[in-house]
Write a protein that holds these residues in place. Sequence first.
Motif, PDB file in Angstrom:
ATOM      1  N   UNK A   1     -14.566  12.221   5.561  1.00  0.00           N
ATOM      2  CA  UNK A   1     -13.795  11.007   5.774  1.00  0.00           C
ATOM      3  C   UNK A   1     -14.483   9.827   5.092  1.00  0.00           C
ATOM      4  N   UNK A   2     -13.682   8.782   4.846  1.00  0.00           N
ATOM      5  CA  UNK A   2     -14.198   7.549   4.262  1.00  0.00           C
ATOM      6  C   UNK A   2     -13.598   6.368   5.013  1.00  0.00           C
ATOM      7  N   UNK A   3     -14.340   5.280   5.172  1.00  0.00           N
ATOM      8  CA  UNK A   3     -13.768   4.097   5.825  1.00  0.00           C
ATOM      9  C   UNK A   3     -12.584   3.563   5.020  1.00  0.00           C
ATOM     10  N   UNK A   4     -11.517   3.208   5.708  1.00  0.00           N
ATOM     11  CA  UNK A   4     -10.334   2.676   5.032  1.00  0.00           C
ATOM     12  C   UNK A   4      -9.382   2.109   6.068  1.00  0.00           C
ATOM     13  N   UNK A   5      -8.609   1.107   5.654  1.00  0.00           N
ATOM     14  CA  UNK A   5      -7.556   0.557   6.500  1.00  0.00           C
ATOM     15  C   UNK A   5      -6.237   0.552   5.729  1.00  0.00           C
ATOM     16  N   UNK A   6      -5.190   1.036   6.365  1.00  0.00           N
ATOM     17  CA  UNK A   6      -3.843   1.003   5.813  1.00  0.00           C
ATOM     18  C   UNK A   6      -3.043   0.002   6.640  1.00  0.00           C
ATOM     19  N   UNK A   7      -2.701  -1.126   6.031  1.00  0.00           N
ATOM     20  CA  UNK A   7      -2.028  -2.215   6.729  1.00  0.00           C
ATOM     21  C   UNK A   7      -0.597  -2.312   6.219  1.00  0.00           C
ATOM     22  N   UNK A   8       0.326  -1.811   7.016  1.00  0.00           N
ATOM     23  CA  UNK A   8       1.729  -1.652   6.604  1.00  0.00           C
ATOM     24  C   UNK A   8       2.602  -2.673   7.325  1.00  0.00           C
ATOM     25  N   UNK A   9       3.438  -3.357   6.546  1.00  0.00           N
ATOM     26  CA  UNK A   9       4.248  -4.425   7.117  1.00  0.00           C
ATOM     27  C   UNK A   9       5.507  -3.982   7.820  1.00  0.00           C
TER      28      UNK A   9
ATOM     29  N   UNK B   1     -10.858   6.457   8.739  1.00  0.00           N
ATOM     30  CA  UNK B   1      -9.777   5.512   8.441  1.00  0.00           C
ATOM     31  C   UNK B   1      -8.876   5.234   9.637  1.00  0.00           C
ATOM     32  N   UNK B   2      -8.283   4.052   9.592  1.00  0.00           N
ATOM     33  CA  UNK B   2      -7.316   3.635  10.604  1.00  0.00           C
ATOM     34  C   UNK B   2      -6.156   2.980   9.871  1.00  0.00           C
ATOM     35  N   UNK B   3      -5.002   2.965  10.494  1.00  0.00           N
ATOM     36  CA  UNK B   3      -3.844   2.320   9.891  1.00  0.00           C
ATOM     37  C   UNK B   3      -2.889   1.856  10.962  1.00  0.00           C
ATOM     38  N   UNK B   4      -1.949   1.020  10.568  1.00  0.00           N
ATOM     39  CA  UNK B   4      -0.940   0.560  11.505  1.00  0.00           C
ATOM     40  C   UNK B   4       0.245  -0.018  10.773  1.00  0.00           C
TER      41      UNK B   4
ATOM     42  N   UNK C   1       5.912  -2.533   2.217  1.00  0.00           N
ATOM     43  CA  UNK C   1       4.686  -2.815   1.472  1.00  0.00           C
ATOM     44  C   UNK C   1       3.492  -2.463   2.339  1.00  0.00           C
ATOM     45  N   UNK C   2       2.392  -2.119   1.670  1.00  0.00           N
ATOM     46  CA  UNK C   2       1.166  -1.712   2.359  1.00  0.00           C
ATOM     47  C   UNK C   2      -0.023  -2.329   1.637  1.00  0.00           C
ATOM     48  N   UNK C   3      -0.942  -2.894   2.408  1.00  0.00           N
ATOM     49  CA  UNK C   3      -2.223  -3.323   1.866  1.00  0.00           C
ATOM     50  C   UNK C   3      -3.251  -2.257   2.227  1.00  0.00           C
ATOM     51  N   UNK C   4      -3.812  -1.622   1.211  1.00  0.00           N
ATOM     52  CA  UNK C   4      -4.804  -0.564   1.399  1.00  0.00           C
ATOM     53  C   UNK C   4      -6.190  -1.143   1.148  1.00  0.00           C
ATOM     54  N   UNK C   5      -7.060  -1.072   2.156  1.00  0.00           N
ATOM     55  CA  UNK C   5      -8.364  -1.722   2.095  1.00  0.00           C
ATOM     56  C   UNK C   5      -9.465  -0.672   2.036  1.00  0.00           C
ATOM     57  N   UNK C   6     -10.262  -0.737   0.972  1.00  0.00           N
ATOM     58  CA  UNK C   6     -11.377   0.180   0.791  1.00  0.00           C
ATOM     59  C   UNK C   6     -12.563  -0.217   1.657  1.00  0.00           C
ATOM     60  N   UNK C   7     -13.579   0.648   1.685  1.00  0.00           N
ATOM     61  CA  UNK C   7     -14.761   0.414   2.498  1.00  0.00           C
ATOM     62  C   UNK C   7     -15.478  -0.875   2.133  1.00  0.00           C
ATOM     63  N   UNK C   8     -15.381  -1.295   0.869  1.00  0.00           N
ATOM     64  CA  UNK C   8     -16.070  -2.511   0.432  1.00  0.00           C
ATOM     65  C   UNK C   8     -15.243  -3.771   0.605  1.00  0.00           C
ATOM     66  N   UNK C   9     -14.063  -3.655   1.230  1.00  0.00           N
ATOM     67  CA  UNK C   9     -13.239  -4.821   1.498  1.00  0.00           C
ATOM     68  C   UNK C   9     -12.231  -5.155   0.419  1.00  0.00           C
ATOM     69  N   UNK C  10     -12.161  -4.364  -0.644  1.00  0.00           N
ATOM     70  CA  UNK C  10     -11.156  -4.596  -1.684  1.00  0.00           C
ATOM     71  C   UNK C  10      -9.807  -4.051  -1.220  1.00  0.00           C
ATOM     72  N   UNK C  11      -8.795  -4.900  -1.294  1.00  0.00           N
ATOM     73  CA  UNK C  11      -7.462  -4.497  -0.883  1.00  0.00           C
ATOM     74  C   UNK C  11      -6.473  -4.530  -2.024  1.00  0.00           C
ATOM     75  N   UNK C  12      -5.643  -3.491  -2.105  1.00  0.00           N
ATOM     76  CA  UNK C  12      -4.583  -3.417  -3.118  1.00  0.00           C
ATOM     77  C   UNK C  12      -3.248  -3.159  -2.429  1.00  0.00           C
ATOM     78  N   UNK C  13      -2.198  -3.710  -2.997  1.00  0.00           N
ATOM     79  CA  UNK C  13      -0.860  -3.580  -2.433  1.00  0.00           C
ATOM     80  C   UNK C  13      -0.098  -2.455  -3.124  1.00  0.00           C
TER      81      UNK C  13
END
Length: 323
Positions: A36-44, A148-151, A241-253
């Motif tokens: 696993x790797x740290x990650x956040x999936x932020x979905x609107x 990882x976590x998402x919502x 749309x989703x903002x995907x955030x990597x372990x280093x805090x970089x987020x891409x849409x």
Amino acid sequence: MVVAGVTNVQAAPASGGPGYHYYEIGDIKAPRPARTQPAMLLMGGGDWVPEAFHWWVERAGHGRVVILRASGDDNMQKELYNDIGGVTAVQTLVFEDRKAADDPKVLQMVRDADAIFLAGGDQARYVRFWQGTELNKLLDAHVRAGKPIGGTSAGLAVLGHHAYGALDGGSVDSATALADPMGSEITLAEGFLAMPYLSKVVTDTHFARRDRLGRLITFVARAAQASGSNEVVGLGVDEDAVLCVEADGRGRVYALGDGYAWLVMPRHAPERMVAGQPLDYSAVPVTGVGKHSVLHLDGFKVDNPAFTAVAHVKNGHLQLLPH
């Protein structure tokens, strides 16, 4: 990597325990294929963006996902397992009251999850059912363990340190929030969850489609007042749309259309925020994070923004001007 997730595998019938229903699909006992790797999936909210979920599943080590929700059934787990694929199994826990958040069986499932996803619905139920429970502690521990976590929708709304809880039983709109920023309709839950890079953030969802910029500006003002800091930032995400955030805090849409993440960063107090009176708040920077942008959440900087604008609120009326 292609692993379990064969199309049209059928979910197990519902079961559960006191205060919750339980569903599963796939091979619960299968080992996780990768780390696993740290990650956040932020979905609107809205429809799933497959590219974003493939990204997230990879960071889950293609293992077992646990979906947490407070309404609904197993439709989301079927979509994740059968349509997105690449996971060994998906389990769904549907909470009906607070006692389930301390149930040993529930806690063990969450403890063993390779990734956790918070579904949409009513975020007030999440706050009431989970805050201060053993489950609440486990969600933070899950992230600290590098998983990882998402919502989506309500599930994203509670991920920020300052979370709009909708505890008044409704969902405040921008006009109401701007007309009385101290009104009882604006209920913020502080410190419910401790997500990386979101300690100063208020999250919001269904953003452009439901015209939520005004209410997010109000949420930021209220959270800043409560915390005694003008460092609070608003982060809204559009439907589909989703903002995907990597372990280093970089987020891409990732988006199905032209959806964005919206960064609202005043860094100063409102000119007027008084109970029973409309909000006055000038010169609030608003930045759009698009498909070709990079959002650095460690300092809230945006490379190649989709747009930059300035919001001015006067007597409760919002004007958004290009910058």
